[in-house]
Design a protein around this motif. Structure first.
Motif, PDB file in Angstrom:
ATOM      1  N   LEU A  60       0.828  -1.203   0.000  1.00  0.00           N
ATOM      2  CA  LEU A  60       0.000   0.000   0.000  1.00  0.00           C
ATOM      3  C   LEU A  60       0.867   1.260   0.000  1.00  0.00           C
ATOM      4  CD1 LEU A  60      -2.704  -1.084   2.606  1.00  0.00           C
ATOM      5  CD2 LEU A  60      -2.744  -1.348   0.108  1.00  0.00           C
ATOM      6  N   ALA A  61       0.322   2.322  -0.604  1.00  0.00           N
ATOM      7  CA  ALA A  61       0.983   3.643  -0.642  1.00  0.00           C
ATOM      8  C   ALA A  61       2.389   3.549  -1.204  1.00  0.00           C
ATOM      9  CB  ALA A  61       0.979   4.270   0.752  1.00  0.00           C
ATOM     10  N   VAL A  62       2.536   2.835  -2.308  1.00  0.00           N
ATOM     11  CA  VAL A  62       3.830   2.722  -2.983  1.00  0.00           C
ATOM     12  C   VAL A  62       4.098   4.026  -3.740  1.00  0.00           C
ATOM     13  CG1 VAL A  62       5.110   1.471  -4.749  1.00  0.00           C
ATOM     14  CG2 VAL A  62       3.559   0.232  -3.211  1.00  0.00           C
ATOM     15  N   PRO A  63       5.244   4.693  -3.534  1.00  0.00           N
ATOM     16  CA  PRO A  63       5.525   5.953  -4.230  1.00  0.00           C
ATOM     17  C   PRO A  63       5.620   5.747  -5.748  1.00  0.00           C
ATOM     18  CG  PRO A  63       6.968   5.692  -2.332  1.00  0.00           C
ATOM     19  CD  PRO A  63       6.288   4.371  -2.534  1.00  0.00           C
ATOM     20  N   VAL A  64       4.933   6.619  -6.489  1.00  0.00           N
ATOM     21  CA  VAL A  64       4.973   6.587  -7.950  1.00  0.00           C
ATOM     22  C   VAL A  64       5.119   8.009  -8.475  1.00  0.00           C
ATOM     23  CG1 VAL A  64       3.627   4.466  -8.207  1.00  0.00           C
ATOM     24  CG2 VAL A  64       2.450   6.653  -8.062  1.00  0.00           C
ATOM     25  N   SER A  65       5.501   8.117  -9.730  1.00  0.00           N
ATOM     26  CA  SER A  65       5.628   9.432 -10.366  1.00  0.00           C
ATOM     27  C   SER A  65       5.241   9.311 -11.827  1.00  0.00           C
ATOM     28  CB  SER A  65       7.061   9.969 -10.234  1.00  0.00           C
ATOM     29  OG  SER A  65       7.979   9.065 -10.814  1.00  0.00           O
ATOM     30  N   SER A  66       4.979  10.458 -12.454  1.00  0.00           N
ATOM     31  CA  SER A  66       4.624  10.486 -13.864  1.00  0.00           C
ATOM     32  C   SER A  66       5.385  11.612 -14.546  1.00  0.00           C
ATOM     33  CB  SER A  66       3.110  10.681 -14.057  1.00  0.00           C
ATOM     34  OG  SER A  66       2.702  11.943 -13.556  1.00  0.00           O
ATOM     35  N   PHE A  67       5.544  11.485 -15.858  1.00  0.00           N
ATOM     36  CA  PHE A  67       6.203  12.517 -16.645  1.00  0.00           C
ATOM     37  C   PHE A  67       5.201  13.618 -16.991  1.00  0.00           C
ATOM     38  CE2 PHE A  67       7.336  14.401 -20.702  1.00  0.00           C
ATOM     39  CZ  PHE A  67       8.659  14.758 -20.477  1.00  0.00           C
ATOM     40  N   PRO A  68       5.524  14.930 -16.829  1.00  0.00           N
ATOM     41  CA  PRO A  68       6.847  15.370 -16.386  1.00  0.00           C
ATOM     42  C   PRO A  68       6.963  15.642 -14.885  1.00  0.00           C
ATOM     43  CG  PRO A  68       5.645  17.216 -17.292  1.00  0.00           C
ATOM     44  CD  PRO A  68       4.732  16.040 -17.418  1.00  0.00           C
ATOM     45  N   ASP A  69       5.877  16.026 -14.215  1.00  0.00           N
ATOM     46  CA  ASP A  69       6.005  16.508 -12.838  1.00  0.00           C
ATOM     47  C   ASP A  69       5.009  15.888 -11.868  1.00  0.00           C
ATOM     48  OD1 ASP A  69       8.091  18.501 -13.365  1.00  0.00           O
ATOM     49  OD2 ASP A  69       6.529  19.556 -14.501  1.00  0.00           O
ATOM     50  N   GLY A  70       4.410  14.756 -12.207  1.00  0.00           N
ATOM     51  CA  GLY A  70       3.407  14.162 -11.341  1.00  0.00           C
ATOM     52  C   GLY A  70       4.022  13.319 -10.227  1.00  0.00           C
ATOM     53  N   THR A  71       3.380  13.337  -9.078  1.00  0.00           N
ATOM     54  CA  THR A  71       3.771  12.474  -7.958  1.00  0.00           C
ATOM     55  C   THR A  71       2.513  11.854  -7.354  1.00  0.00           C
ATOM     56  OG1 THR A  71       3.687  14.322  -6.381  1.00  0.00           O
ATOM     57  CG2 THR A  71       5.829  13.841  -7.403  1.00  0.00           C
ATOM     58  N   GLY A  72       2.671  10.695  -6.749  1.00  0.00           N
ATOM     59  CA  GLY A  72       1.499  10.062  -6.156  1.00  0.00           C
ATOM     60  C   GLY A  72       1.844   8.775  -5.465  1.00  0.00           C
ATOM     61  N   TYR A  73       0.861   7.907  -5.336  1.00  0.00           N
ATOM     62  CA  TYR A  73       1.041   6.635  -4.650  1.00  0.00           C
ATOM     63  C   TYR A  73       0.164   5.586  -5.314  1.00  0.00           C
ATOM     64  CZ  TYR A  73      -3.384   7.986  -2.493  1.00  0.00           C
ATOM     65  OH  TYR A  73      -4.688   8.385  -2.293  1.00  0.00           O
ATOM     66  N   ALA A  74       0.567   4.326  -5.137  1.00  0.00           N
ATOM     67  CA  ALA A  74      -0.162   3.200  -5.724  1.00  0.00           C
ATOM     68  C   ALA A  74      -0.456   2.164  -4.649  1.00  0.00           C
ATOM     69  CB  ALA A  74       0.642   2.563  -6.848  1.00  0.00           C
ATOM     70  N   ASP A  75      -1.593   1.494  -4.816  1.00  0.00           N
ATOM     71  CA  ASP A  75      -1.918   0.322  -4.008  1.00  0.00           C
ATOM     72  C   ASP A  75      -1.832  -0.904  -4.925  1.00  0.00           C
ATOM     73  OD1 ASP A  75      -2.349   1.861  -1.764  1.00  0.00           O
ATOM     74  OD2 ASP A  75      -4.529   1.992  -2.065  1.00  0.00           O
ATOM     75  N   VAL A  76      -1.092  -1.907  -4.477  1.00  0.00           N
ATOM     76  CA  VAL A  76      -0.866  -3.098  -5.285  1.00  0.00           C
ATOM     77  C   VAL A  76      -1.388  -4.314  -4.512  1.00  0.00           C
ATOM     78  CG1 VAL A  76       0.852  -4.496  -6.496  1.00  0.00           C
ATOM     79  CG2 VAL A  76       1.215  -2.023  -6.218  1.00  0.00           C
ATOM     80  N   ARG A  77      -2.198  -5.127  -5.177  1.00  0.00           N
ATOM     81  CA  ARG A  77      -2.735  -6.331  -4.540  1.00  0.00           C
ATOM     82  C   ARG A  77      -2.336  -7.558  -5.376  1.00  0.00           C
ATOM     83  NH1 ARG A  77      -5.916  -2.101  -3.182  1.00  0.00           N
ATOM     84  NH2 ARG A  77      -6.521  -2.026  -0.958  1.00  0.00           N
ATOM     85  N   TYR A  78      -1.838  -8.549  -4.670  1.00  0.00           N
ATOM     86  CA  TYR A  78      -1.319  -9.762  -5.310  1.00  0.00           C
ATOM     87  C   TYR A  78      -2.349 -10.880  -5.182  1.00  0.00           C
ATOM     88  CZ  TYR A  78       2.782  -6.889  -4.302  1.00  0.00           C
ATOM     89  OH  TYR A  78       3.664  -5.844  -4.192  1.00  0.00           O
ATOM     90  N   ARG A  79      -2.805 -11.409  -6.325  1.00  0.00           N
ATOM     91  CA  ARG A  79      -3.842 -12.441  -6.352  1.00  0.00           C
ATOM     92  C   ARG A  79      -3.217 -13.791  -6.725  1.00  0.00           C
ATOM     93  NH1 ARG A  79      -7.123  -9.485  -3.357  1.00  0.00           N
ATOM     94  NH2 ARG A  79      -8.007  -7.678  -4.431  1.00  0.00           N
ATOM     95  N   TYR A  80      -3.380 -14.784  -5.846  1.00  0.00           N
ATOM     96  CA  TYR A  80      -2.749 -16.086  -6.037  1.00  0.00           C
ATOM     97  C   TYR A  80      -3.727 -17.106  -6.620  1.00  0.00           C
ATOM     98  CZ  TYR A  80       0.940 -14.014  -3.245  1.00  0.00           C
ATOM     99  OH  TYR A  80       1.932 -13.187  -2.800  1.00  0.00           O
TER     100      TYR A  80
END
Length: 201
Positions: free
Chosen positions: A181-201
């Motif tokens: 949760l709340a994984v740091p992410v960025s976008s071109f050119p100046d975006g910043t944010g966070y990601a939630d990632v869920r792993y499905r088995y």
């Protein structure tokens, strides 16, 4: 040699074959040449990865927010300790965009699908010394569904735009882990944010 002698010899061979085999006490039995097949180790990587991220850009000329969701599916079984790559399911992707272009005095929104195209990479790197794998992703989505209105009264629709995002660094994952949760992410050119990632088995 007479026929009687031949018959006696054949009977002796048959009797020897029919006798039970005995072993010396304490002597182990010989191992079978064709032992039981050992199944390969289980693939520890998730079957699918679900990703959603929120991106903001706030500069002197542009204020913008992107909400992106998508799913990636494992290409093929992966070996424990190795890399594992995934394919982005284009049909699973969604985008919601809002922006305020301060330079030109225009505000716009967009939602997708449909997309002009989607491309990117999702996967796990080789195992680290602590037993974890670093997970990362990058994605770019193009669409032509932007609608805008400007301060001078002009407006329009079906304009082209794109959303993108990438992990800033690899995120540690260990087999069996269900989410990051709340994984740091960025976008071109100046975006910043966070990601939630869920792993499905």
């Amino acid at each position: 040699m007479t026929s009687r002698t031949l018959l006696r010899g054949a009977v002796g061979v048959l009797m020897a074959l029919s006798l039970p085999m005995t072993m010396e006490p304490g002597r182990p039995a010989a191992a079978s040449v064709h032992g039981p097949h050992e199944p390969p180790p289980d693939d520890p990587f998730p079957r699918q990865v679900e990703i959603s991220f929120h991106m903001t850009e706030n500069t002197r000329e542009l204020r913008r927010t992107d909400e992106v969701t998508f799913t990636a599916t494992k290409r093929e079984p992966c070996t424990p300790g190795g890399q594992c790559d995934y394919v982005i399911d284009e049909d699973s992707a969604t985008v919601a965009l809002e922006y305020d272009d301060l330079k030109f005095g225009c505000q716009g929104t967009a939602s997708a699908p449909p997309f002009s195209w989607v491309r990117g990479r999702v996967g796990f790197d080789m195992q680290e010394d602590d037993g974890s794998h670093l997970f990362d992703f990058t994605i770019e989505l193009d669409y032509a569904t932007t609608r805008y209105r400007c301060d001078d009264g002009t407006s329009g629709g079906d304009g082209g735009n794109s959303s993108n995002g990438s992990t800033d660094a690899g995120t540690p994952w260990t087999p069996g882990q269900e989410e990051s949760l709340a994984v740091p992410v960025s976008s071109f050119p100046d975006g910043t944010g966070y990601a939630d990632v869920r792993y499905r088995y």
